[in-house]
Structure formats: C-alpha cells, structure tokens
Scaffold this motif. Structure first.
Motif, PDB file in Angstrom:
ATOM      1  N   ARG A  19      38.774  42.855  39.903  1.00  0.00           N
ATOM      2  CA  ARG A  19      38.676  41.396  40.516  1.00  0.00           C
ATOM      3  C   ARG A  19      37.644  40.522  41.162  1.00  0.00           C
ATOM      4  NH1 ARG A  19      40.230  38.558  44.248  1.00  0.00           N
ATOM      5  NH2 ARG A  19      40.596  39.903  45.910  1.00  0.00           N
ATOM      6  N   ILE A  20      37.419  39.676  40.880  1.00  0.00           N
ATOM      7  CA  ILE A  20      36.293  38.969  41.405  1.00  0.00           C
ATOM      8  C   ILE A  20      36.765  37.942  42.358  1.00  0.00           C
ATOM      9  CG2 ILE A  20      34.503  36.638  40.919  1.00  0.00           C
ATOM     10  CD1 ILE A  20      33.896  39.000  39.854  1.00  0.00           C
ATOM     11  N   PRO A  21      35.828  37.508  43.523  1.00  0.00           N
ATOM     12  CA  PRO A  21      36.607  36.797  44.716  1.00  0.00           C
ATOM     13  C   PRO A  21      37.146  35.164  44.021  1.00  0.00           C
ATOM     14  CG  PRO A  21      34.002  37.089  44.885  1.00  0.00           C
ATOM     15  CD  PRO A  21      34.481  38.077  43.618  1.00  0.00           C
ATOM     16  N   ASN A  22      37.579  34.806  44.397  1.00  0.00           N
ATOM     17  CA  ASN A  22      37.704  33.699  43.959  1.00  0.00           C
ATOM     18  C   ASN A  22      39.163  32.968  45.607  1.00  0.00           C
ATOM     19  OD1 ASN A  22      38.087  30.704  43.342  1.00  0.00           O
ATOM     20  ND2 ASN A  22      38.737  31.013  41.038  1.00  0.00           N
ATOM     21  N   PRO A  23      38.387  32.091  46.138  1.00  0.00           N
ATOM     22  CA  PRO A  23      38.988  32.023  47.545  1.00  0.00           C
ATOM     23  C   PRO A  23      39.595  30.095  47.432  1.00  0.00           C
ATOM     24  CG  PRO A  23      36.391  31.656  48.294  1.00  0.00           C
ATOM     25  CD  PRO A  23      36.951  32.657  46.750  1.00  0.00           C
ATOM     26  N   ILE A  24      39.013  29.723  46.489  1.00  0.00           N
ATOM     27  CA  ILE A  24      39.682  28.747  46.180  1.00  0.00           C
ATOM     28  C   ILE A  24      40.797  28.617  45.565  1.00  0.00           C
ATOM     29  CG2 ILE A  24      38.991  26.402  44.820  1.00  0.00           C
ATOM     30  CD1 ILE A  24      36.496  27.008  45.225  1.00  0.00           C
ATOM     31  N   ARG A  25      40.925  29.557  44.525  1.00  0.00           N
ATOM     32  CA  ARG A  25      42.443  29.502  43.870  1.00  0.00           C
ATOM     33  C   ARG A  25      43.400  30.478  44.716  1.00  0.00           C
ATOM     34  NH1 ARG A  25      42.991  31.989  37.736  1.00  0.00           N
ATOM     35  NH2 ARG A  25      44.442  31.335  37.195  1.00  0.00           N
ATOM     36  N   PHE A  26      42.452  31.594  44.947  1.00  0.00           N
ATOM     37  CA  PHE A  26      43.365  32.555  45.537  1.00  0.00           C
ATOM     38  C   PHE A  26      42.739  32.524  47.300  1.00  0.00           C
ATOM     39  CE2 PHE A  26      43.231  33.879  41.374  1.00  0.00           C
ATOM     40  CZ  PHE A  26      44.474  33.695  41.023  1.00  0.00           C
ATOM     41  N   PRO A  27      43.270  31.594  47.981  1.00  0.00           N
ATOM     42  CA  PRO A  27      42.535  31.592  49.439  1.00  0.00           C
ATOM     43  C   PRO A  27      43.144  32.993  50.218  1.00  0.00           C
ATOM     44  CG  PRO A  27      44.048  29.628  49.343  1.00  0.00           C
ATOM     45  CD  PRO A  27      43.999  30.424  48.001  1.00  0.00           C
ATOM     46  N   ASN A  28      44.605  33.099  49.706  1.00  0.00           N
ATOM     47  CA  ASN A  28      45.140  34.339  50.266  1.00  0.00           C
ATOM     48  C   ASN A  28      45.114  35.686  50.339  1.00  0.00           C
ATOM     49  OD1 ASN A  28      46.142  32.597  52.147  1.00  0.00           O
ATOM     50  ND2 ASN A  28      48.146  32.189  50.670  1.00  0.00           N
ATOM     51  N   LEU A  29      43.921  36.064  48.796  1.00  0.00           N
ATOM     52  CA  LEU A  29      43.296  37.043  49.252  1.00  0.00           C
ATOM     53  C   LEU A  29      42.451  37.728  49.991  1.00  0.00           C
ATOM     54  CD1 LEU A  29      44.254  36.911  45.278  1.00  0.00           C
ATOM     55  CD2 LEU A  29      45.459  38.752  46.781  1.00  0.00           C
ATOM     56  N   PRO A  30      42.360  38.938  49.646  1.00  0.00           N
ATOM     57  CA  PRO A  30      40.878  39.155  50.674  1.00  0.00           C
ATOM     58  C   PRO A  30      40.047  39.123  49.899  1.00  0.00           C
ATOM     59  CG  PRO A  30      42.003  40.976  50.115  1.00  0.00           C
ATOM     60  CD  PRO A  30      43.041  40.221  49.902  1.00  0.00           C
ATOM     61  N   GLU A  31      38.075  38.300  50.317  1.00  0.00           N
ATOM     62  CA  GLU A  31      37.517  38.501  49.214  1.00  0.00           C
ATOM     63  C   GLU A  31      36.743  39.681  48.836  1.00  0.00           C
ATOM     64  OE1 GLU A  31      34.333  34.722  50.494  1.00  0.00           O
ATOM     65  OE2 GLU A  31      35.387  33.972  51.774  1.00  0.00           O
ATOM     66  N   ILE A  32      36.332  39.372  47.823  1.00  0.00           N
ATOM     67  CA  ILE A  32      36.042  40.491  47.281  1.00  0.00           C
ATOM     68  C   ILE A  32      34.189  40.395  47.340  1.00  0.00           C
ATOM     69  CG2 ILE A  32      35.444  42.298  45.289  1.00  0.00           C
ATOM     70  CD1 ILE A  32      37.779  41.725  44.758  1.00  0.00           C
ATOM     71  N   ASP A  33      32.918  41.003  48.307  1.00  0.00           N
ATOM     72  CA  ASP A  33      31.439  40.973  47.949  1.00  0.00           C
ATOM     73  C   ASP A  33      31.558  40.808  46.618  1.00  0.00           C
ATOM     74  OD1 ASP A  33      28.993  40.905  47.680  1.00  0.00           O
ATOM     75  OD2 ASP A  33      29.028  42.875  49.674  1.00  0.00           O
ATOM     76  N   MET A  34      30.449  40.211  46.219  1.00  0.00           N
ATOM     77  CA  MET A  34      29.982  40.828  44.586  1.00  0.00           C
ATOM     78  C   MET A  34      29.035  41.901  44.379  1.00  0.00           C
ATOM     79  SD  MET A  34      31.322  38.527  42.328  1.00  0.00           S
ATOM     80  CE  MET A  34      29.745  38.908  41.393  1.00  0.00           C
ATOM     81  N   ASP A  35      28.246  41.787  45.635  1.00  0.00           N
ATOM     82  CA  ASP A  35      27.170  43.439  45.471  1.00  0.00           C
ATOM     83  C   ASP A  35      28.373  44.348  45.507  1.00  0.00           C
ATOM     84  OD1 ASP A  35      25.044  41.244  45.580  1.00  0.00           O
ATOM     85  OD2 ASP A  35      25.312  42.166  48.169  1.00  0.00           O
ATOM     86  N   ASN A  36      29.131  44.480  45.364  1.00  0.00           N
ATOM     87  CA  ASN A  36      30.135  45.681  45.364  1.00  0.00           C
ATOM     88  C   ASN A  36      30.549  45.582  43.799  1.00  0.00           C
ATOM     89  OD1 ASN A  36      31.674  48.016  45.902  1.00  0.00           O
ATOM     90  ND2 ASN A  36      33.890  46.548  46.419  1.00  0.00           N
ATOM     91  N   VAL A  37      30.463  44.240  43.517  1.00  0.00           N
ATOM     92  CA  VAL A  37      31.456  44.363  42.274  1.00  0.00           C
ATOM     93  C   VAL A  37      30.402  44.567  40.736  1.00  0.00           C
ATOM     94  CG1 VAL A  37      32.153  42.754  40.230  1.00  0.00           C
ATOM     95  CG2 VAL A  37      33.293  42.481  42.497  1.00  0.00           C
ATOM     96  N   MET A  38      28.978  44.537  41.606  1.00  0.00           N
ATOM     97  CA  MET A  38      27.669  44.908  40.629  1.00  0.00           C
ATOM     98  C   MET A  38      28.181  46.754  41.231  1.00  0.00           C
ATOM     99  SD  MET A  38      26.937  42.030  38.962  1.00  0.00           S
ATOM    100  CE  MET A  38      26.379  40.243  39.997  1.00  0.00           C
ATOM    101  N   SER A  39      28.208  46.917  42.121  1.00  0.00           N
ATOM    102  CA  SER A  39      28.149  48.260  42.132  1.00  0.00           C
ATOM    103  C   SER A  39      29.133  49.403  41.365  1.00  0.00           C
ATOM    104  CB  SER A  39      28.067  48.520  44.192  1.00  0.00           C
ATOM    105  OG  SER A  39      27.588  49.995  43.812  1.00  0.00           O
ATOM    106  N   THR A  40      30.342  48.520  41.903  1.00  0.00           N
ATOM    107  CA  THR A  40      31.355  49.356  40.836  1.00  0.00           C
ATOM    108  C   THR A  40      31.258  49.298  39.028  1.00  0.00           C
ATOM    109  OG1 THR A  40      33.150  48.512  42.664  1.00  0.00           O
ATOM    110  CG2 THR A  40      34.045  48.704  40.602  1.00  0.00           C
ATOM    111  N   LEU A  41      30.135  48.224  38.709  1.00  0.00           N
ATOM    112  CA  LEU A  41      29.937  48.214  37.407  1.00  0.00           C
ATOM    113  C   LEU A  41      29.351  48.787  37.177  1.00  0.00           C
ATOM    114  CD1 LEU A  41      29.800  44.435  36.541  1.00  0.00           C
ATOM    115  CD2 LEU A  41      31.030  46.046  35.479  1.00  0.00           C
ATOM    116  N   LYS A  42      28.230  49.640  37.874  1.00  0.00           N
ATOM    117  CA  LYS A  42      26.940  50.205  37.401  1.00  0.00           C
ATOM    118  C   LYS A  42      27.908  51.906  37.734  1.00  0.00           C
ATOM    119  CE  LYS A  42      23.488  47.378  39.307  1.00  0.00           C
ATOM    120  NZ  LYS A  42      22.373  46.883  40.768  1.00  0.00           N
TER     121      LYS A  42
END
Length: 160
Positions: free
Chosen positions: A134-157
C-alpha cells in the motif's frame, strides 16, 4: 522468471486526489459515473494530472526488477482516453502494459504484486493469492497510518 507487478495509477503514479476539491470529505464511487466530481468527464483533466514525486523512481525500480503493468480503474470513457494519453506521454514503454479494470483482484496469483493506495484493493488482491504493497495517501485515507516511501522501495527490492 521475473515476478509480475501491477502499479495502480491514481494515487500511486498520478496525483488525482490532490486535484479533486474537498476530496477527503467525499466518498468517490468510480462505478457511479453520474456523480463524479467536476472534470472526470473531460479527457483533458486526466491527461494533465501531475506525477507524484516518487513516480519516476518507482517506475524505474519496477521496470528493472519485475514484469511491470499499469493497472487502473476506469472512471468513464474520458478517463480511459485521458489515462492512455498520460501513460503515452510519461511512460510510453508501458503503453502496451496498460490494463483497465475495476476488478484488480482477478489478476492476483502467487508471484504477482499489486502496488495501490486503496486498502480494499490491496486486501482483496492478497485474498485472491497475490502480494500487495500500500502506497501512502493521507488525502484519500486520512485515518490510516502513513507509509514511508523509502520503506516501500526497500520492500520492493526484497521482493524482486
């Protein structure tokens, strides 16, 4: 054999939600085409949407490590033409890897990954046998915890 990766467009590559006034306060149902926000029925609206800051890096990482597709939900005929034109402009090498469907879970399987901003899409993709990020989207889903994009990239690797 490379794993297959599906990139959502709206909220992952494209800043759709930042262009919809009062987006956080309204529920947008992509199946209710009569009640779409102003502009959704205009091809130009879709063509001119901004890329998100991480889009180029994300696409580059995905293309070099996975069989990569853009998997996006259609929001009426204008969005299909506009999204096609947007991909042709920014990522022409993925134009033949552009898939329109509201049923992303049907493409789920082992060795298939979905990157999406919608928790419901991510959950159903996993339920049908795939992996999701899941990519962070604080505008669309303000009640969900933010996800760090660096973490997303690391997970992908690590999934490559």
């Amino acid at each position: 054999m490379k794993k297959t990766l599906f990139l959502d467009m709206d909220g992952v590559l494209v800043d759709l939600w930042g262009h919809i006034p009062n987006c956080a306060s309204r529920s947008i149902n992509v199946h209710d085409l009569d009640n779409m926000p102003e502009g959704f029925d205009n091809t130009r609206f879709w063509e001119m949407l901004d890329r998100l800051p991480w889009a180029d890096e994300l696409v580059h990482l995905c293309k070099h490590n996975f069989e990569t597709y853009i998997l996006t939900t259609p929001c009426g005929p204008a969005s299909i033409v506009g999204k096609f034109t947007w991909v042709k402009c920014w990522y022409p090498e993925l134009l033949n890897h552009l898939i329109f469907t509201s049923h992303k879970q049907l493409l789920a399987a082992p060795l298939r990954i979905l990157i999406d901003d919608d928790p419901a899409h991510c959950s159903s993709f996993v339920l049908y046998g795939g992996t999701s990020i899941r990519i962070p989207n604080p505008i669309r889903f303000p009640n969900l915890p933010e996800i760090d994009m660096d973490n997303v990239m690391s997970t992908l690797k690590t999934l490559a």
